[in-house]
Design an enzyme around this catalytic site. Structure first.
Site, short mmCIF file in Angstrom:
data_model
loop_
_atom_site.label_atom_id
_atom_site.label_comp_id
_atom_site.label_asym_id
_atom_site.label_seq_id
_atom_site.Cartn_x
_atom_site.Cartn_y
_atom_site.Cartn_z
N LYS A 29 37.34 52.83 41.72
CA LYS A 29 38.32 53.38 41.26
C LYS A 29 39.12 53.53 39.71
O LYS A 29 39.30 54.50 39.29
CB LYS A 29 40.82 52.84 41.73
N THR A 30 38.05 52.46 38.94
CA THR A 30 38.23 52.88 37.62
C THR A 30 37.47 54.37 37.27
O THR A 30 38.02 54.90 35.89
CB THR A 30 37.96 51.74 36.29
N ASP A 211 47.35 53.65 37.11
CA ASP A 211 46.75 52.72 38.27
C ASP A 211 47.74 51.73 38.51
O ASP A 211 48.62 51.51 38.18
CB ASP A 211 45.59 51.46 36.97
N GLU A 212 46.72 51.05 39.78
CA GLU A 212 47.19 49.92 40.30
C GLU A 212 49.23 50.06 40.39
O GLU A 212 49.83 49.37 40.71
CB GLU A 212 47.32 48.51 39.61
N GLN A 242 46.21 45.64 47.89
CA GLN A 242 46.94 44.17 47.40
C GLN A 242 47.88 44.17 46.19
O GLN A 242 47.82 43.73 44.83
CB GLN A 242 46.00 44.25 46.59
N ARG A 593 36.93 39.46 45.77
CA ARG A 593 36.86 38.57 44.27
C ARG A 593 35.73 38.12 44.67
O ARG A 593 34.45 38.39 43.19
CB ARG A 593 37.59 37.72 43.67
#
Length: 659
Positions: A29-30, A211-212, A242, A593
């Site tokens: 995503k980044t 973002d997020e 998430q 993770r």
């Protein structure tokens, strides 16, 4: 652009209306956000200053800015990359007069607001006070003002909270101060009531990237709407699987609202995972499928099947800590990996104690995420209260802490008299020091002590506006005799630790002043938002210990997920459906993770107080599917902690014997 997969490329190039990018864990995503910024600048001709990318942490903002700079060079300096709160500060500093604030207003941190609540609430226990603070914070996040809160009170408890909310707001305004929630609430209020101001900011920001997005609260969603109204030119990037911060105001309903409020919303799903093996992703997909879905998606990977997920049953918490550290040690020697390749994740901070003891016993270096912030340390707060006072002389909480730290013969009696005089004149404590009529309340000696302190602050402020930040701060600390005060009032080891922290802070702020070409006064105006995350975090070779909440956004080669049992994960207070769904998302975050291997452990019993309580395996382990179950059935073939330690010792001997 050649590095982007088709879905990522679609997200980067879409500009015809609002866009939601559903970005699964590890799906890049980044990369999408940074490439979209580069594409807007290079291919679409948008000025860097007309683009804003909003993140949730200072660390994420710093990393994103660095990645944008690699794509577009020096032009990245013009792009606004900041947290929601930092953007709020930027807006309020420029538009302070429109919301009844002066530009040098203070930002109160959590300790300041707690002290203020204690003062306003009177004799009340800490648990009740925390509950009241939390309720008022949630009201602010939901854009509910004190009057509306009072009108909507369901019982006497809520009515009492609403009255405290009103008193708290009046006090904040009197102090010319805001809290963190105000950094979102006040810009929303400003833009809602002053369309000319809102239009000015909309013309500055041509495209907004968030973002997020799943972690936004209602106020942040409203701010996004107001900043993009009319053109709806924004890219929201998030993952409903998430969403794990409801307890601090995040509202997963914002994803549904986005779909409802913007009929032309385009949704792009990023489902290719670049982090984990297929087995780990299968377990994650199987688990999260038990939650109701707003948008269907399924992660997949080209990294191959990978190692089997290992499920370990332990006798109790001590055995679990011993087994995990021994297994980690043996695994590291077998694979020739680094300590920093490993993470041990858990639901609550209390679980770390036994693990820390075992890591120390086996001489394994470790660091903890989600612990006490550097800025929360008493000695750092002592120094930052002086900086806050330089930035805003009306900041009464900062004045009180500064004038009494170190002790300089100004005590409670003097401050009470000063407070009465300030109340009569409707001025801040600092301004009242120089106001006429103070002799009614205070003796000549008391007035002299206060004026000496205030004159000192004025002299430092004059220097802080033009001289190098590090030099002025060093002189300030020397002038107040802070080092000698620490060593006079504390044991030597504790004083040495605290003084080292102060020196570290001075050095860091001096460097920040040089890098950003800012004076101490300019840095002081946003000191409550500064974060030591700008330091070289994560560079040491050490095992990472973290809560699942603190681990979000991170990734590790090998993950140990401990305490996965009923009552811990899911937590015993989260049995109602909405909370259970969030607990499941927390488990999903933990699983995703891991890059190469995942080990999950649970205990058959745990100590609760002085009693041993039987435990049951978490439903989430069962929901991970067949691969996890096969691993669990074979657990008896796994060597116990003693065997693992012996194996590690053998490996050490082999390595040391090599020429």
């Amino acid at each position: 652009m050649v590095k982007l997969n088709p879905a990522q490329l679609d997200a980067v190039r879409h500009l015809e209306g609002p866009l939601l990018v559903l970005a699964g864990a590890g799906s890049g995503k980044t990369r999408v956000i940074t490439h979209k910024i580069a594409w807007l600048v290079d291919d679409y001709g948008i000025k860097p200053t007309q683009i804003a990318a909003i993140t949730f942490t200072n660390k994420a903002a710093k990393e994103m800015k660095e990645r944008v700079a690699k794509l577009i060079g020096d032009r990245a300096e013009g792009v606004i990359v900041s947290t929601f709160h930092a953007l709020g500060v930027r807006i309020l500093r420029q538009e302070a007069a429109s919301v009844g604030l002066k530009r040098g207003f203070s930002i109160l941190d959590s300790a300041d607001t707690t002290a203020l609540f204690q003062e306003l609430a009177g004799n009340i226990d800490k648990g009740r006070l925390r509950a009241l603070q939390s309720r008022i914070s949630l009201w602010k996040n939901m854009l509910i003002d004190p009057q509306t809160a009072l009108q909507g009170s369901a019982d006497e408890g809520e009515a009492a909270a609403a009255k405290l909310y009103a008193d708290y707001e009046r006090t904040l305004r009197a102090y010319q101060a805001v809290d963190f929630d105000d950094l979102i609430r006040l810009p929303v209020k400003l833009f809602s009531e002053h369309d000319d101001v809102a239009e000015r900011w909309r013309s500055r920001l041509w495209h907004l990237l968030v973002d997020e997005y799943q972690d936004t609260n209602r106020g942040q969603y409203r701010l996004l709407q107001l900043l993009t109204q009319g053109r709806d030119s924004f890219t929201a990037v998030g993952d409903d699987d998430q969403s794990i911060y409801a307890w601090r105001g995040a509202d997963s309903e914002n994803l549904r609202l986005l779909r409802d409020d913007y009929p032309s919303l385009k949704v792009v799903k990023l489902e290719q995972n670049y982090r984990s093996t297929a087995r780990i992703l299968t377990a994650a997909n199987t688990l999260i499928a038990n939650n109701p879905k707003l948008f269907e998606k399924k992660l997949w990977s080209e990294h191959g099947q990978g190692e089997a997920i290992h499920i370990q049953t332990c006798r109790d918490g001590d055995h679990e800590a011993e087994w995990v550290t021994s297994r980690l040690s043996a695994h590291r020697f077998e694979r020739r990996t680094k300590f920093s390749d490993y993470a041990i994740l858990y639901r609550g901070n209390h679980q770390a104690r036994a693990i820390e003891q075992q890591l120390r016993a086996q001489r394994i270096p470790y660091v903890i995420s989600g612990g006490q912030s550097f800025f929360e340390r008493a000695e750092i707060k002592d120094i930052t209260c002086y900086l806050r006072l330089l930035a805003n002389q009306d900041d009464d909480p900062a004045f009180i802490r500064a004038v009494t730290t170190p002790k300089r013969g100004i005590g409670g009696t003097t401050l009470e008299g000063l407070g009465r005089a300030a109340g009569r004149s409707h001025q801040s404590l600092f301004a009242t020091v120089f106001a006429p009529g103070l002799d009614v309340e205070l003796s000549t000696r008391q007035r002299t002590a206060l004026r000496e302190f205030a004159d000192f602050i004025n002299r430092i402020e004059a220097r802080a506006a033009k001289e190098a930040a590090g030099e002025v701060l060093s002189d300030l600390i020397k002038a107040i005799g802070y080092e000698s005060w620490l060593f006079e009032s504390l044991d030597v080891p504790e004083a040495q630790t605290k003084w080292a922290n102060v020196c570290d802070f001075v050095e860091w702020l001096a460097r920040k002043g040089e890098e950003e070409n800012k004076t101490l006064l300019e840095l002081a105006q946003s000191v409550a938002l500064l974060s030591m995350l700008d330091k070289n975090e994560g560079e040491q070779d050490a095992v990472q210990l973290a809560t699942l909440h603190a681990a979000k956004g991170l990734e590790f080669r090998h993950v140990f997920l401990v305490g996965v049992e009923e009552g811990l994960l899911p937590h015993r207070d989260s049995l109602e459906p909405a909370k259970m769904e969030e607990e499941r998302r927390l488990m999903y975050v933990g699983i995703t993770r891991a890059q190469a291997s995942l080990t999950v452990s649970w205990c058959e019993r745990r100590k609760q107080g002085r009693e041993w309580m039987p435990r049951e395996v978490s439903r989430f382990i069962l929901e991970m599917g067949e691969s996890a179950q096969r691993s669990a059935d074979q657990r008896n073939t796994v060597p116990d902690a003693g065997t693992a330690r012996a194996k590690a010792a053998q490996l050490r001997a082999m390595l040391s014997a090599k020429p």
